[in-house]
Scaffold this motif. Sequence first.
Motif, mmCIF file in Angstrom:
data_model
loop_
_atom_site.group_PDB
_atom_site.id
_atom_site.type_symbol
_atom_site.label_atom_id
_atom_site.label_comp_id
_atom_site.label_asym_id
_atom_site.label_seq_id
_atom_site.Cartn_x
_atom_site.Cartn_y
_atom_site.Cartn_z
ATOM 1 N N ARG A 28 -51.932 -74.333 -46.713
ATOM 2 C CA ARG A 28 -52.031 -73.674 -48.011
ATOM 3 C C ARG A 28 -52.889 -72.436 -47.895
ATOM 4 N NH1 ARG A 28 -51.975 -75.682 -53.611
ATOM 5 N NH2 ARG A 28 -50.669 -77.511 -53.519
ATOM 6 N N ALA A 29 -52.475 -71.381 -48.573
ATOM 7 C CA ALA A 29 -53.292 -70.177 -48.609
ATOM 8 C C ALA A 29 -54.503 -70.427 -49.497
ATOM 9 C CB ALA A 29 -52.471 -69.013 -49.145
ATOM 10 N N ALA A 31 -57.156 -68.298 -51.599
ATOM 11 C CA ALA A 31 -57.517 -66.964 -52.109
ATOM 12 C C ALA A 31 -58.933 -67.054 -52.665
ATOM 13 C CB ALA A 31 -56.495 -66.516 -53.137
ATOM 14 N N GLY A 32 -59.105 -66.956 -53.978
ATOM 15 C CA GLY A 32 -60.448 -67.051 -54.554
ATOM 16 C C GLY A 32 -60.984 -68.473 -54.556
ATOM 17 N N GLY A 33 -60.083 -69.441 -54.400
ATOM 18 C CA GLY A 33 -60.503 -70.843 -54.380
ATOM 19 C C GLY A 33 -60.865 -71.408 -55.741
ATOM 20 N N GLN A 34 -60.745 -70.622 -56.794
ATOM 21 C CA GLN A 34 -61.224 -71.060 -58.108
ATOM 22 C C GLN A 34 -60.278 -72.065 -58.770
ATOM 23 O OE1 GLN A 34 -64.529 -69.858 -59.074
ATOM 24 N NE2 GLN A 34 -64.197 -69.484 -56.905
ATOM 25 N N THR A 35 -59.117 -72.240 -58.172
ATOM 26 C CA THR A 35 -58.238 -73.348 -58.552
ATOM 27 C C THR A 35 -58.116 -74.301 -57.372
ATOM 28 O OG1 THR A 35 -56.989 -72.088 -60.173
ATOM 29 C CG2 THR A 35 -55.869 -73.969 -59.202
ATOM 30 N N LEU A 36 -57.824 -73.751 -56.196
ATOM 31 C CA LEU A 36 -57.509 -74.606 -55.041
ATOM 32 C C LEU A 36 -58.658 -75.544 -54.664
ATOM 33 C CD1 LEU A 36 -55.501 -75.489 -52.931
ATOM 34 C CD2 LEU A 36 -56.242 -73.595 -51.469
ATOM 35 N N TYR A 78 -60.577 -60.200 -60.081
ATOM 36 C CA TYR A 78 -60.586 -59.746 -61.487
ATOM 37 C C TYR A 78 -61.676 -58.699 -61.684
ATOM 38 C CZ TYR A 78 -58.484 -64.427 -61.718
ATOM 39 O OH TYR A 78 -57.751 -65.553 -61.478
ATOM 40 N N THR A 110 -58.559 -64.122 -57.880
ATOM 41 C CA THR A 110 -57.731 -62.973 -57.520
ATOM 42 C C THR A 110 -56.460 -62.917 -58.356
ATOM 43 O OG1 THR A 110 -56.468 -64.211 -55.872
ATOM 44 C CG2 THR A 110 -58.529 -63.183 -55.117
ATOM 45 N N ASN A 114 -54.090 -66.071 -59.277
ATOM 46 C CA ASN A 114 -53.832 -66.353 -60.692
ATOM 47 C C ASN A 114 -52.350 -66.533 -60.951
ATOM 48 O OD1 ASN A 114 -53.554 -65.760 -63.721
ATOM 49 N ND2 ASN A 114 -55.769 -65.839 -63.470
ATOM 50 N N HIS A 123 -54.176 -66.337 -67.679
ATOM 51 C CA HIS A 123 -53.998 -65.086 -68.424
ATOM 52 C C HIS A 123 -52.937 -64.164 -67.829
ATOM 53 C CE1 HIS A 123 -57.803 -66.071 -70.381
ATOM 54 N NE2 HIS A 123 -57.662 -65.009 -71.164
ATOM 55 N N LEU A 166 -47.647 -63.985 -51.392
ATOM 56 C CA LEU A 166 -47.525 -62.842 -52.290
ATOM 57 C C LEU A 166 -48.469 -61.783 -51.730
ATOM 58 C CD1 LEU A 166 -46.663 -61.616 -55.098
ATOM 59 C CD2 LEU A 166 -48.817 -62.540 -55.944
ATOM 60 N N GLY A 188 -62.065 -66.939 -71.813
ATOM 61 C CA GLY A 188 -61.629 -68.084 -71.027
ATOM 62 C C GLY A 188 -60.305 -68.655 -71.481
ATOM 63 N N THR A 189 -60.084 -69.881 -71.056
ATOM 64 C CA THR A 189 -58.796 -70.551 -71.229
ATOM 65 C C THR A 189 -58.301 -70.469 -72.670
ATOM 66 O OG1 THR A 189 -59.474 -72.021 -69.490
ATOM 67 C CG2 THR A 189 -57.603 -72.735 -70.804
ATOM 68 N N GLY B 48 -66.782 -76.196 -61.123
ATOM 69 C CA GLY B 48 -66.795 -74.752 -61.371
ATOM 70 C C GLY B 48 -67.065 -74.383 -62.807
HETATM 71 C C1 LIG Z 1 -64.385 -72.640 -64.798
HETATM 72 C C2 LIG Z 1 -63.055 -71.955 -64.634
HETATM 73 C C3 LIG Z 1 -62.502 -71.296 -65.710
HETATM 74 C C4 LIG Z 1 -61.277 -70.639 -65.582
HETATM 75 N N1 LIG Z 1 -60.782 -69.962 -66.659
HETATM 76 C C5 LIG Z 1 -59.636 -69.243 -66.524
HETATM 77 C C6 LIG Z 1 -59.131 -68.443 -67.591
HETATM 78 O O1 LIG Z 1 -59.702 -68.359 -68.667
HETATM 79 N N2 LIG Z 1 -57.975 -67.758 -67.395
HETATM 80 C C7 LIG Z 1 -57.313 -67.775 -66.200
HETATM 81 O O2 LIG Z 1 -56.302 -67.111 -66.096
HETATM 82 N N3 LIG Z 1 -57.774 -68.508 -65.183
HETATM 83 C C8 LIG Z 1 -58.908 -69.247 -65.312
HETATM 84 N N4 LIG Z 1 -59.366 -69.998 -64.257
HETATM 85 C C9 LIG Z 1 -58.573 -70.065 -63.017
HETATM 86 C C10 LIG Z 1 -58.985 -68.915 -62.118
HETATM 87 O O3 LIG Z 1 -58.601 -67.684 -62.724
HETATM 88 C C11 LIG Z 1 -58.417 -68.980 -60.718
HETATM 89 O O4 LIG Z 1 -59.101 -67.964 -60.039
HETATM 90 C C12 LIG Z 1 -56.944 -68.719 -60.545
HETATM 91 O O5 LIG Z 1 -56.189 -69.629 -61.264
HETATM 92 C C13 LIG Z 1 -56.558 -68.864 -59.074
HETATM 93 O O6 LIG Z 1 -56.916 -67.724 -58.356
HETATM 94 P P1 LIG Z 1 -57.687 -67.837 -56.988
HETATM 95 O O7 LIG Z 1 -57.703 -66.481 -56.401
HETATM 96 O O8 LIG Z 1 -58.979 -68.490 -57.195
HETATM 97 O O9 LIG Z 1 -56.675 -68.719 -56.121
HETATM 98 P P2 LIG Z 1 -56.839 -70.058 -55.278
HETATM 99 O O10 LIG Z 1 -57.497 -71.104 -56.075
HETATM 100 O O11 LIG Z 1 -57.409 -69.748 -53.957
HETATM 101 O O12 LIG Z 1 -55.285 -70.408 -55.075
HETATM 102 C C14 LIG Z 1 -54.498 -70.949 -56.115
HETATM 103 C C15 LIG Z 1 -53.111 -71.301 -55.573
HETATM 104 O O13 LIG Z 1 -52.360 -70.126 -55.306
HETATM 105 C C16 LIG Z 1 -51.986 -70.059 -53.943
HETATM 106 N N5 LIG Z 1 -52.146 -68.661 -53.542
HETATM 107 C C17 LIG Z 1 -53.249 -67.892 -53.755
HETATM 108 N N6 LIG Z 1 -53.030 -66.626 -53.341
HETATM 109 C C18 LIG Z 1 -51.776 -66.598 -52.840
HETATM 110 C C19 LIG Z 1 -50.964 -65.570 -52.271
HETATM 111 N N7 LIG Z 1 -51.407 -64.311 -52.114
HETATM 112 N N8 LIG Z 1 -49.705 -65.898 -51.884
HETATM 113 C C20 LIG Z 1 -49.234 -67.160 -52.031
HETATM 114 N N9 LIG Z 1 -49.940 -68.172 -52.569
HETATM 115 C C21 LIG Z 1 -51.205 -67.898 -52.967
HETATM 116 C C22 LIG Z 1 -52.922 -71.010 -53.214
HETATM 117 O O14 LIG Z 1 -52.318 -71.520 -52.052
HETATM 118 C C23 LIG Z 1 -53.152 -72.081 -54.255
HETATM 119 O O15 LIG Z 1 -52.108 -72.995 -54.264
HETATM 120 C C24 LIG Z 1 -60.581 -70.668 -64.340
HETATM 121 C C25 LIG Z 1 -61.140 -71.341 -63.253
HETATM 122 C C26 LIG Z 1 -62.376 -71.981 -63.377
HETATM 123 C C27 LIG Z 1 -62.961 -72.693 -62.205
#
Ligand SMILES: Cc1cc2nc3c(=O)[nH]c(=O)nc-3n(C[C@H](O)[C@H](O)[C@H](O)COP(=O)(O)OP(=O)(O)OC[C@H]3O[C@@H](n4cnc5c(N)ncnc54)[C@H](O)[C@@H]3O)c2cc1C
Lengths: 269, 161
Positions: A28-29, A31-36, A78, A110, A114, A123, A166, A188-189, B48
């Motif tokens: 799995r890729a 990215a920001g890890g904020q979901t993964l 962001y 990122t 997102n 969003h 992507l 936020g959400t 988080g």
């Molecule tokens: C407390 C909290 C509040 C949040 N509130 C909001 C909000 O209000 N609005 C909102 O929109 N989001 C919100 N989020 C989610 C946040 O924006 C995440 O950053 C976003 O959903 C995922 O982006 P990431 O870069 O962290 O990706 P990651 O968590 O690293 O990856 C997410 C998924 O995407 C895949 N992926 C990532 N990049 C790529 C790529 N380039 N190509 C292919 N696959 C890829 C990964 O493999 C993984 O499956 C929140 C998160 C937290 C922890």
Amino acid sequence: MLLREVEYARPASVGDAVRLLAERDGARALAGGQTLVNVMKARAASPDVVVDLNGLEELKGIELGPDGTLEIGAMTTYTEIVESAEARARPILGEVCAQIADVQVRNRGTIGGNVCSNDPTNHLPPLVVALGGTMTIRGTGGERTVPAEEFFLGVYMTAAGPGELLTTVTIPAGKADGFASLPIGRDGTCIVNVAASLDGGAPRVVVGCVDAVPVLVRPESAEDDAVRGAVRAAGLQPPDDVHAPAEYRRHLAEVLAVRAVRAAKERAS
Amino acid sequence: MTPETARTIAVDVNGVSYEREVEARKLLIHFLRDDLDLTGSHVGCDTGNCGACSVLLDGVLLKSCMLLAVQADGTSIRTVEGLGSDGELDALQQAFADHHALQCGYCTPGMLMSASWLLERNPRPSEEEIRRAIQGNICRCTGYVNIVRAVQAASGQEVSE
Ligand SMILES: Cc1cc2nc3c(=O)[nH]c(=O)nc-3n(C[C@H](O)[C@H](O)[C@H](O)COP(=O)(O)OP(=O)(O)OC[C@H]3O[C@@H](n4cnc5c(N)ncnc54)[C@H](O)[C@@H]3O)c2cc1C
Ligand code: FES
Ligand code: FES
């Protein structure tokens, strides 16, 4: 929290990253890890290998073309979008990114993550569809582009499939955009969010948080009644949850669509 | 680079260099607390949401429960232990004490890091800017009012009533 044992790789190029993702089924890729990272803590998914995209400069940054087209690298955060002078070419981008979560999440999350996570409450999926974005996807077989409105396939599922990345989100020139939402807190959400754009002909109104994918609605005009009627005619079947019953979300979708289009109209003039 | 389940990483934390082998599955917060014994940063939620684990990584504020320790290789980290010097509180910490900006203190390390990040970038923030800057930090005790006052005081501004 202790995660399940996992292998970590930090590839030196996008080519290496794609190769690693294709080679290993459970890769799995990251990215920001904020979901993964949360998904891994909950063990909702336990990848065998995480392929860290941080450090791949090729995936970072924002370029503004002579015709106003923005090329945004998937690993652009962001915060970088909010602070970028180039991104101001389409001001709605920074405005919406500034409403995501909080400072810490915006510093890491990122645009690529997102849209690739395609959480229905995120969003950016409705926004990139409203703006008529194009997604560039790279796999071991090469590169292809997909219009944003065909990118989102289901909850957590997009056209960037296993073994693919992507790389770029392309946003055409424009300015007549609006975004309206009812967030659960100050930012936020969202319970429902709507992105709208009047650039390029008939209005593009995209409702988020109501279905597995952002719902694109094309009202005949930007008049309040036309927008409201088109959203109603879309027959939305939003979820019922602790934040709002489905009926209220349907109501919000209409109200927020009108507000988003009004905001877009103000920008147009 | 080939995938590995553990790696040796080199980090600078609050000006001290460390080299340690870490498992890829270890979160940065646990590396700081368990491996380096820097227990100032707290785990509040582990999802988080609460911000108690906030640190600066190469100057960027983030939640250390949302990052793998291996990702921090080669970086410079600042935790709450890095504020102040020689046992003296810095101006922000002193303002927290003076304005009763903490009760149980659980959120305080993260709150201080978020407020430091704000003040570095914006030396005279408005009340609204302060509130938005600490949005990722949850406090269950103070109701935030005294935290906002402390940040105003630390930035040399009049404290709102
Ligand atoms: C407390 C909290 C509040 C949040 N509130 C909001 C909000 O209000 N609005 C909102 O929109 N989001 C919100 N989020 C989610 C946040 O924006 C995440 O950053 C976003 O959903 C995922 O982006 P990431 O870069 O962290 O990706 P990651 O968590 O690293 O990856 C997410 C998924 O995407 C895949 N992926 C990532 N990049 C790529 C790529 N380039 N190509 C292919 N696959 C890829 C990964 O493999 C993984 O499956 C929140 C998160 C937290 C922890
Ligand atoms: S413990 Fe990291 S945000 Fe709560
Ligand atoms: S002082 Fe107790 S949580 Fe903030």
